[in-house]
Design a protein around this motif. Structure first.
Motif, PDB file in Angstrom:
ATOM      1  N   CYS A  56      -5.364   1.291  -7.543  1.00  0.00           N
ATOM      2  CA  CYS A  56      -6.034   2.226  -6.822  1.00  0.00           C
ATOM      3  C   CYS A  56      -7.082   1.430  -5.860  1.00  0.00           C
ATOM      4  O   CYS A  56      -7.863   0.694  -6.156  1.00  0.00           O
ATOM      5  N   ASN A  57      -7.089   2.009  -4.657  1.00  0.00           N
ATOM      6  CA  ASN A  57      -8.207   1.620  -3.601  1.00  0.00           C
ATOM      7  C   ASN A  57      -9.011   2.708  -3.368  1.00  0.00           C
ATOM      8  O   ASN A  57     -10.357   2.460  -2.911  1.00  0.00           O
ATOM      9  N   ASN A  58      -8.717   3.946  -3.801  1.00  0.00           N
ATOM     10  CA  ASN A  58      -9.796   5.016  -3.827  1.00  0.00           C
ATOM     11  C   ASN A  58     -10.461   5.052  -5.033  1.00  0.00           C
ATOM     12  O   ASN A  58     -10.015   5.392  -5.973  1.00  0.00           O
TER      13      ASN A  58
ATOM     14  N   ASP B 291     -11.724  -1.125  -0.122  1.00  0.00           N
ATOM     15  CA  ASP B 291     -11.447  -1.952   0.895  1.00  0.00           C
ATOM     16  C   ASP B 291     -12.551  -1.849   2.065  1.00  0.00           C
ATOM     17  O   ASP B 291     -13.429  -2.539   2.689  1.00  0.00           O
ATOM     18  N   THR B 292     -12.979  -0.524   2.482  1.00  0.00           N
ATOM     19  CA  THR B 292     -13.657  -0.282   3.584  1.00  0.00           C
ATOM     20  C   THR B 292     -15.226  -0.182   3.230  1.00  0.00           C
ATOM     21  O   THR B 292     -16.240  -0.323   3.734  1.00  0.00           O
TER      22      THR B 292
ATOM     23  N   SER C 142     -13.257   9.954   4.807  1.00  0.00           N
ATOM     24  CA  SER C 142     -12.355   9.417   3.528  1.00  0.00           C
ATOM     25  C   SER C 142     -12.382   7.979   3.107  1.00  0.00           C
ATOM     26  O   SER C 142     -12.016   7.626   2.123  1.00  0.00           O
ATOM     27  N   ASP C 143     -13.011   7.190   4.211  1.00  0.00           N
ATOM     28  CA  ASP C 143     -13.152   5.884   3.990  1.00  0.00           C
ATOM     29  C   ASP C 143     -14.195   5.667   2.994  1.00  0.00           C
ATOM     30  O   ASP C 143     -14.406   4.499   2.554  1.00  0.00           O
TER      31      ASP C 143
ATOM     32  N   SER D 109       0.949  -1.262   0.115  1.00  0.00           N
ATOM     33  CA  SER D 109      -0.047  -0.095  -0.024  1.00  0.00           C
ATOM     34  C   SER D 109       0.816   1.509  -0.213  1.00  0.00           C
ATOM     35  O   SER D 109       2.093   1.262   0.266  1.00  0.00           O
TER      36      SER D 109
ATOM     37  N   TYR E 214     -12.757   4.429  -0.235  1.00  0.00           N
ATOM     38  CA  TYR E 214     -11.930   3.285  -0.236  1.00  0.00           C
ATOM     39  C   TYR E 214     -12.612   1.988  -0.413  1.00  0.00           C
ATOM     40  O   TYR E 214     -13.462   1.534   0.161  1.00  0.00           O
TER      41      TYR E 214
ATOM     42  N   ASN F  69      -3.291   4.158   2.060  1.00  0.00           N
ATOM     43  CA  ASN F  69      -4.119   3.371   1.505  1.00  0.00           C
ATOM     44  C   ASN F  69      -4.821   3.770   0.274  1.00  0.00           C
ATOM     45  O   ASN F  69      -5.794   2.958  -0.060  1.00  0.00           O
ATOM     46  N   ILE F  70      -4.376   4.940  -0.261  1.00  0.00           N
ATOM     47  CA  ILE F  70      -5.193   5.517  -1.407  1.00  0.00           C
ATOM     48  C   ILE F  70      -4.652   4.290  -2.702  1.00  0.00           C
ATOM     49  O   ILE F  70      -5.604   4.030  -3.416  1.00  0.00           O
TER      50      ILE F  70
END
Length: 495
Positions: free
Chosen positions: A124-126, A196-197, A190-191, A56, A194, A60-61
């Motif tokens: 990209c997680n975001n 994953d969240t 911000s989550d 990451s 994301y 975590n972006i």
């Protein structure tokens, strides 16, 4: 060694290439060297991810999960082989007077920008950054389509930018709606962007809003992936661009758009149940398969034929996602890899074919087996894989799609799938036999086989297609299995 270093390295390669002297004997080996480093770096990350490591960056972006690692593998391997072939193809174009060294240097530099944007979309997680990365792939690749600056390629590049940007506006709406609906249920604002969240909190999201979010995502990312009815940019862009550009567009770019759509499919499916998203995908996939299959019958331009194949196989992936279950999703993700290698081989083969005949019109070919037997065999391997002949990679994923549909009792879906694949089979082999074994109709410009060194990237792609068709590589199957579990939320995979 991590995600930040990989992305920074790709941009550094682009900058270095921009400032290199205009010397083809220096530029081409340097291009191969840079692509080799990029491949090694990517495969190190991917193999460690398959082994359970998590990478990451930027809070975590950026996150490399199993799903992203599958697609990053395609960026590394397909990108390396297509770019290696580009050094040969562009040398031929230079010798024929179709392009100058300055444009070749720009092509090499822009290819790293393109690789950067596709790599970014894989990690990209975001979800907002994901949208920006996919949009950036459009801008980066448009210049590779129009590198020759002739009227047709420039027009195709412009059409590509306009239609994909309009389509991706819908994906932006989906992203904004997703954020607005998830903002209130996240402890940290911000989550709400994301992946994953969002997956972890999917059960708490508004189901009605998520239905609209997925439809917008399907329209938006479906446009970039080439799904009907927003596919019209694809045949022109693939047909007019240089052969290695077409190989990367079809082999990697379409998969990056499909990756973004799969992430929305996962969020929406786990939030509202998979029935809605599966129904939407099976309709989209079935329509895409039927339309592309009938267009394939009428195609005589070899690159346009393969362009419609790209549309057809995006339909196969959508169809497998529509069939659903963890096996259907597994098949869809595996098909992304199988199609990537196959279509890269197909489009690179057209580069050889165009050199032999000086045309892309299959009506003006013939006798290729006697002129260039190795090119014909490589061309034939790509055709066999594309139509799902057993022993080739695409057969594996199409078989799993049939198996998943049968396991869930979707017999109408099986019938639709079988009919469209049969049409594609007949159309492809009729074109292949006409160009390879029929009498020579047009003029032969290069009456011999390419050098073995020039065919090495194609041989490597053919080897991968057969290898993945007959053997299960544990590291890759583990990634695909873990990716399918991420998408479906299942606790146990199929391995």
């Amino acid at each position: 060694m991590g995600l930040y270093e990989l992305l920074a390295m790709q941009l550094i390669f682009a900058v270095i290439m921009f400032f290199m002297p205009k010397n083809l004997k220096f530029l081409s080996p340097l291009h191969i060297a840079f692509n080799t480093i990029n491949l090694v770096f990517i495969m190190c990350l991917v193999l460690q991810t398959a082994g359970g490591m998590k990478f990451s960056a930027f809070e975590n972006i950026l996150v490399l999960d199993a799903l992203g690692a599958v697609f990053l593998t395609l960026v590394g391997i397909t990108g390396f082989l297509a770019n290696t072939y580009a050094t040969t193809y562009l040398k031929w174009e230079y010798e024929a007077g179709h392009i100058n060294i300055g444009k070749i240097k720009n092509y090499y530099a822009l290819s790293y920008v393109f690789i950067f944007t596709m790599s970014l979309s894989c990690v990209c997680n975001n979800m907002a950054v994901l949208w920006a990365a996919v949009e950036a792939t459009t801008l980066a690749s448009a210049f590779l389509v129009a590198v020759s600056s002739d009227r047709k390629s420039t027009e195709s590049g412009y059409k590509y930018i306009v239609l994909c940007s309009i389509g991706l506006a819908f994906a932006l709406y989906a992203t904004v709606l997703l954020y607005s609906s998830s903002y209130s249920v996240m402890s940290v604002s911000s989550d709400a962007m994301y992946f994953d969240t969002l997956i972890a909190n999917a059960a708490n999201l508004n189901p009605d809003v998520l239905k609209l979010v997925f439809i917008f995502a399907l329209i938006g990312y479906g446009t970039k992936a080439g799904l009907v009815p927003t596919h019209t940019w694809l045949p022109d862009a693939h047909a007019q661009g240089p052969a290695p550009t077409s190989a990367m567009l079809s082999g990697i770019l379409l998969k990056c758009a499909m990756l973004a759509l799969i992430r929305f499919y996962a969020i929406a499916g786990q939030a509202i149940g998979f029935d809605f998203v599966e129904n939407a995908m099976i309709v989209s996939g079935g329509l895409t398969l039927f339309i592309s299959a009938f267009f394939l019958i009428r195609q005589h331009d070899v690159k346009r034929m393969f362009a419609y194949h790209s549309i057809a196989h995006m339909g196969v992936i959508a169809f497998a996602l529509g069939v659903g279950s963890i096996l259907g999703v597994f098949a869809a993700i595996f098909h992304c890899m199988a199609h990537s290698f196959t279509k890269a081989l197909a489009f690179c083969s057209t580069g050889n074919i165009a050199r032999i005949y000086g045309t892309k019109d299959m009506h003006k070919m013939g006798g290729m087996m006697y002129i260039a037997p190795l090119t014909t065999v490589l061309f034939g391997i790509s055709i066999c894989s594309l139509v799902g002949v057993p022993g080739f990679a695409i057969f594996v994923s199409e078989f799993w799609t049939f198996k998943a549909a049968a396991a869930t009792g979707q017999y109408l879906a099986i019938a639709v799938f079988f009919i469209t694949l049969t049409i594609i089979f007949i159309a492809d082999f009729s074109h292949f036999f006409m160009s390879s074994f029929g009498p020579v109709v047009g003029k032969v410009h290069y009456n011999k086989e390419m050098k073995l060194s020039e065919n090495l990237p194609l041989i490597a792609l053919a080897t991968l297609i057969v290898a993945f068709g007959v053997y299960h590589f544990d590291w890759f199957m583990t990634l695909v299995d873990n990716a399918a579990m991420i998408v479906t939320g299942a606790q146990k995979g199929i391995l």
